[in-house]
Design a protein around this motif. Structure first.
Motif, PDB file in Angstrom:
ATOM      1  N   ALA A 113       5.220  -5.890   5.078  1.00  0.00           N
ATOM      2  CA  ALA A 113       5.304  -4.500   5.514  1.00  0.00           C
ATOM      3  C   ALA A 113       5.239  -4.443   7.035  1.00  0.00           C
ATOM      4  O   ALA A 113       4.577  -5.260   7.685  1.00  0.00           O
ATOM      5  N   ALA A 114       5.949  -3.446   7.593  1.00  0.00           N
ATOM      6  CA  ALA A 114       5.975  -3.263   9.042  1.00  0.00           C
ATOM      7  C   ALA A 114       6.029  -1.779   9.347  1.00  0.00           C
ATOM      8  O   ALA A 114       6.510  -0.978   8.542  1.00  0.00           O
ATOM      9  N   LEU A 115       5.547  -1.415  10.534  1.00  0.00           N
ATOM     10  CA  LEU A 115       5.472  -0.017  10.950  1.00  0.00           C
ATOM     11  C   LEU A 115       6.201   0.159  12.272  1.00  0.00           C
ATOM     12  O   LEU A 115       6.037  -0.639  13.194  1.00  0.00           O
ATOM     13  N   HIS A 116       7.017   1.222  12.367  1.00  0.00           N
ATOM     14  CA  HIS A 116       7.759   1.551  13.586  1.00  0.00           C
ATOM     15  C   HIS A 116       7.209   2.869  14.128  1.00  0.00           C
ATOM     16  O   HIS A 116       7.119   3.853  13.392  1.00  0.00           O
ATOM     17  N   ASP A 117       6.853   2.902  15.405  1.00  0.00           N
ATOM     18  CA  ASP A 117       6.287   4.114  15.998  1.00  0.00           C
ATOM     19  C   ASP A 117       7.313   4.903  16.804  1.00  0.00           C
ATOM     20  O   ASP A 117       6.957   5.825  17.549  1.00  0.00           O
ATOM     21  N   GLY A 118       8.582   4.574  16.660  1.00  0.00           N
ATOM     22  CA  GLY A 118       9.639   5.221  17.423  1.00  0.00           C
ATOM     23  C   GLY A 118      10.072   4.418  18.622  1.00  0.00           C
ATOM     24  O   GLY A 118      11.161   4.648  19.170  1.00  0.00           O
ATOM     25  N   ASN A 119       9.236   3.456  19.022  1.00  0.00           N
ATOM     26  CA  ASN A 119       9.564   2.602  20.164  1.00  0.00           C
ATOM     27  C   ASN A 119       9.601   1.130  19.794  1.00  0.00           C
ATOM     28  O   ASN A 119      10.496   0.398  20.220  1.00  0.00           O
ATOM     29  N   GLY A 160       5.654  10.896  12.698  1.00  0.00           N
ATOM     30  CA  GLY A 160       6.157  10.120  13.823  1.00  0.00           C
ATOM     31  C   GLY A 160       6.195   8.629  13.639  1.00  0.00           C
ATOM     32  O   GLY A 160       6.415   7.889  14.614  1.00  0.00           O
ATOM     33  N   VAL A 161       6.008   8.131  12.402  1.00  0.00           N
ATOM     34  CA  VAL A 161       6.101   6.694  12.149  1.00  0.00           C
ATOM     35  C   VAL A 161       6.964   6.442  10.903  1.00  0.00           C
ATOM     36  O   VAL A 161       7.117   7.312  10.047  1.00  0.00           O
ATOM     37  N   MET A 162       7.511   5.237  10.826  1.00  0.00           N
ATOM     38  CA  MET A 162       8.299   4.811   9.684  1.00  0.00           C
ATOM     39  C   MET A 162       7.709   3.517   9.121  1.00  0.00           C
ATOM     40  O   MET A 162       7.502   2.548   9.857  1.00  0.00           O
ATOM     41  N   LEU A 163       7.428   3.520   7.829  1.00  0.00           N
ATOM     42  CA  LEU A 163       6.860   2.361   7.141  1.00  0.00           C
ATOM     43  C   LEU A 163       7.954   1.666   6.333  1.00  0.00           C
ATOM     44  O   LEU A 163       8.652   2.313   5.546  1.00  0.00           O
ATOM     45  N   LEU A 164       8.095   0.367   6.550  1.00  0.00           N
ATOM     46  CA  LEU A 164       9.025  -0.480   5.815  1.00  0.00           C
ATOM     47  C   LEU A 164       8.212  -1.450   4.978  1.00  0.00           C
ATOM     48  O   LEU A 164       7.328  -2.132   5.505  1.00  0.00           O
ATOM     49  N   SER A 165       8.479  -1.500   3.682  1.00  0.00           N
ATOM     50  CA  SER A 165       7.690  -2.370   2.802  1.00  0.00           C
ATOM     51  C   SER A 165       8.565  -2.964   1.719  1.00  0.00           C
ATOM     52  O   SER A 165       9.440  -2.290   1.164  1.00  0.00           O
ATOM     53  N   GLY A 166       8.300  -4.221   1.398  1.00  0.00           N
ATOM     54  CA  GLY A 166       9.009  -4.900   0.326  1.00  0.00           C
ATOM     55  C   GLY A 166       8.162  -6.016  -0.240  1.00  0.00           C
ATOM     56  O   GLY A 166       6.980  -6.144   0.094  1.00  0.00           O
ATOM     57  N   ASP A 167       8.779  -6.850  -1.057  1.00  0.00           N
ATOM     58  CA  ASP A 167       8.033  -7.887  -1.744  1.00  0.00           C
ATOM     59  C   ASP A 167       7.529  -8.977  -0.796  1.00  0.00           C
ATOM     60  O   ASP A 167       6.685  -9.785  -1.172  1.00  0.00           O
ATOM     61  N   TYR A 168       8.027  -8.995   0.448  1.00  0.00           N
ATOM     62  CA  TYR A 168       7.626 -10.054   1.376  1.00  0.00           C
ATOM     63  C   TYR A 168       6.792  -9.548   2.552  1.00  0.00           C
ATOM     64  O   TYR A 168       6.454 -10.325   3.438  1.00  0.00           O
ATOM     65  N   ILE A 189       4.903  -5.270  -4.514  1.00  0.00           N
ATOM     66  CA  ILE A 189       5.038  -3.893  -4.046  1.00  0.00           C
ATOM     67  C   ILE A 189       6.227  -3.227  -4.736  1.00  0.00           C
ATOM     68  O   ILE A 189       7.319  -3.796  -4.803  1.00  0.00           O
ATOM     69  N   ILE A 190       6.015  -1.998  -5.232  1.00  0.00           N
ATOM     70  CA  ILE A 190       7.131  -1.244  -5.804  1.00  0.00           C
ATOM     71  C   ILE A 190       7.441   0.022  -5.008  1.00  0.00           C
ATOM     72  O   ILE A 190       8.541   0.567  -5.139  1.00  0.00           O
ATOM     73  N   ASP A 191       6.529   0.515  -4.167  1.00  0.00           N
ATOM     74  CA  ASP A 191       6.821   1.686  -3.345  1.00  0.00           C
ATOM     75  C   ASP A 191       5.765   1.812  -2.255  1.00  0.00           C
ATOM     76  O   ASP A 191       4.725   1.142  -2.289  1.00  0.00           O
ATOM     77  N   CYS A 192       6.045   2.684  -1.281  1.00  0.00           N
ATOM     78  CA  CYS A 192       5.102   2.915  -0.184  1.00  0.00           C
ATOM     79  C   CYS A 192       5.250   4.345   0.305  1.00  0.00           C
ATOM     80  O   CYS A 192       6.280   4.999   0.083  1.00  0.00           O
ATOM     81  N   VAL A 193       4.219   4.845   0.996  1.00  0.00           N
ATOM     82  CA  VAL A 193       4.299   6.184   1.580  1.00  0.00           C
ATOM     83  C   VAL A 193       3.352   6.289   2.769  1.00  0.00           C
ATOM     84  O   VAL A 193       2.281   5.672   2.794  1.00  0.00           O
ATOM     85  N   VAL A 194       3.777   7.071   3.764  1.00  0.00           N
ATOM     86  CA  VAL A 194       2.943   7.422   4.915  1.00  0.00           C
ATOM     87  C   VAL A 194       2.356   8.803   4.660  1.00  0.00           C
ATOM     88  O   VAL A 194       3.099   9.781   4.548  1.00  0.00           O
ATOM     89  N   ARG A 195       1.037   8.882   4.549  1.00  0.00           N
ATOM     90  CA  ARG A 195       0.389  10.199   4.435  1.00  0.00           C
ATOM     91  C   ARG A 195       0.207  10.820   5.815  1.00  0.00           C
ATOM     92  O   ARG A 195       0.456  11.995   6.020  1.00  0.00           O
ATOM     93  N   ASP A 196      -0.230  10.004   6.768  1.00  0.00           N
ATOM     94  CA  ASP A 196      -0.183  10.345   8.184  1.00  0.00           C
ATOM     95  C   ASP A 196      -0.106   9.023   8.934  1.00  0.00           C
ATOM     96  O   ASP A 196      -0.139   7.957   8.320  1.00  0.00           O
ATOM     97  N   ARG A 197       0.018   9.076  10.241  1.00  0.00           N
ATOM     98  CA  ARG A 197       0.295   7.838  10.982  1.00  0.00           C
ATOM     99  C   ARG A 197      -0.817   6.794  10.873  1.00  0.00           C
ATOM    100  O   ARG A 197      -0.596   5.611  11.169  1.00  0.00           O
ATOM    101  N   ASN A 198      -1.995   7.204  10.432  1.00  0.00           N
ATOM    102  CA  ASN A 198      -3.101   6.256  10.263  1.00  0.00           C
ATOM    103  C   ASN A 198      -3.442   5.980   8.801  1.00  0.00           C
ATOM    104  O   ASN A 198      -4.363   5.210   8.531  1.00  0.00           O
TER     105      ASN A 198
END
Length: 334
Positions: free
Chosen positions: A308-314, A298-306, A17-26
């Motif tokens: 990916a995880a998603l945070h919904d604020g809670n 309303g979400v945050m995407l974390l991604s790296g070489d090992y 993985i070299i980058d990531c993006v959230v287009r919308d929460r789904n």
């Protein structure tokens, strides 16, 4: 996890993985670059395969897709919401690939030149208030105004002098904004500029540290990630060294989410807590996914070489653990 071993083999095996993006929460995207035999010299990135992987969380039976190509150099992942909703990938050379709304195609390059939207390598994509912006070399910032249309913000700042180029005070690595008329750009050695909707101005920044990442927080401060994991905080011409560190890497991405600052590099995830930037208190499987951050809808995407995880604020949801999936794949008989 939502990625099966079979899906890993089809979409992620042989790539990192070299980058990531959230287009919308789904709707999530990753840009990937093919691996190579590290016992041999590394081939140029444009000769390695680039893959764009998509995930539609609201379509679990048909969640994953990919598009692959060569001729790209480290494609950044971006999302345009206005005037149309699209994934927009742009590489260092300004090559553009668009997915969405029935499209899956190359577009014309971002115009490049002293009087064009871009003046050098594209170093960052970011969605600001629905528009997709790109920054890069020789102090350039532009936004996508629709299909195959890129406009320089305010005609771009004045070109750097030869002395500034020689001293590495000339390019932008990142940017962020409080509004479309209140944008901060930073990069190279102490090179910080501000757009107020009418004019560009060089910010009186008190350091010649190399600057990597920018975040405009809802607390009214601009945070600038510098070399060795240092973070400056301020606004206009008033700045302080807010966080001192001695890491071997700067923070790759900094974002504001769930009413706090988050920062990441390949070495982990940090957050602003009780007035200090500290290691984030998250499970090891989450911190192992560190590398890139993207926030939208309303979400945050974390991604790296090992992984990916998603945070919904809670709470966090681990999307996939690439380390485990790689290990299991390696055990399969040839």
């Amino acid at each position: 996890m939502i990625l099966s071993q079979t899906e890993y083999a089809e979409y992620f095996h042989g790539y990192h993985i070299i980058d990531c993006v959230v287009r919308d929460r789904n709707t999530l995207y990753w840009t990937l670059l093919s691996t190579y035999d590290d016992s041999k010299p590394a081939p140029p990135t444009h000769e390695r395969a680039t893959s764009i992987v998509s995930c539609f969380l609201d379509e679990p039976e048909d969640a994953w897709g990919w598009t692959r190509m060569t001729g790209m150099s480290l494609m950044k992942a971006g999302a345009s919401l206005e005037p149309d909703s699209r994934f927009v990938g742009v590489d260092l050379a300004g090559h553009v690939y668009v997915i969405g709304g029935g499209e899956n195609r190359l577009e014309k390059d971002v115009p490049n030149g002293k009087l064009e939207a871009s003046r050098g390598a594209i170093t960052r994509l970011k969605t600001l208030f629905g528009r997709l912006y790109a920054c890069g070399g020789l102090r350039s910032l532009c936004h996508r105004d629709g299909a195959e249309s890129w406009l320089a913000v305010g005609g771009n700042p004045p070109l750097p002098s030869r002395k500034e180029v020689d001293n590495r005070v000339c390019g932008f690595n990142d940017f962020d904004a409080f509004s479309i008329d209140d944008i901060y750009c930073a990069g190279d050695r102490g090179n910080v500029w501000h757009w107020n909707g009418k004019t560009w101005r060089r910010v009186d920044f008190p350091s010649n540290m190399y600057l990597e990442s920018v975040c405009c927080g809802s607390d009214g401060y601009v945070y600038i990630g510098a070399q060795s994991g240092n973070v400056w905080r301020g606004r206009d011409d008033r700045w302080e060294l807010f966080h001192e560190d001695s890491l071997s890497l700067p923070f790759m991405d900094m974002v504001w989410f769930a009413d706090t600052l988050w920062a990441t590099s390949d070495y982990g995830l940090w957050q602003l807590r009780a007035g200090k930037i500290v290691k984030a208190d998250v499970p090891i499987a989450i911190s192992n996914s560190s590398g890139n951050l993207s926030v939208n809808d309303g979400v945050m995407l974390l991604s790296g070489d090992y992984g990916a995880a998603l945070h919904d604020g809670n709470e966090w949801m681990l999307l996939f653990d690439l380390a485990t999936l790689r290990s299991e794949h390696a055990k399969k008989p040839a």
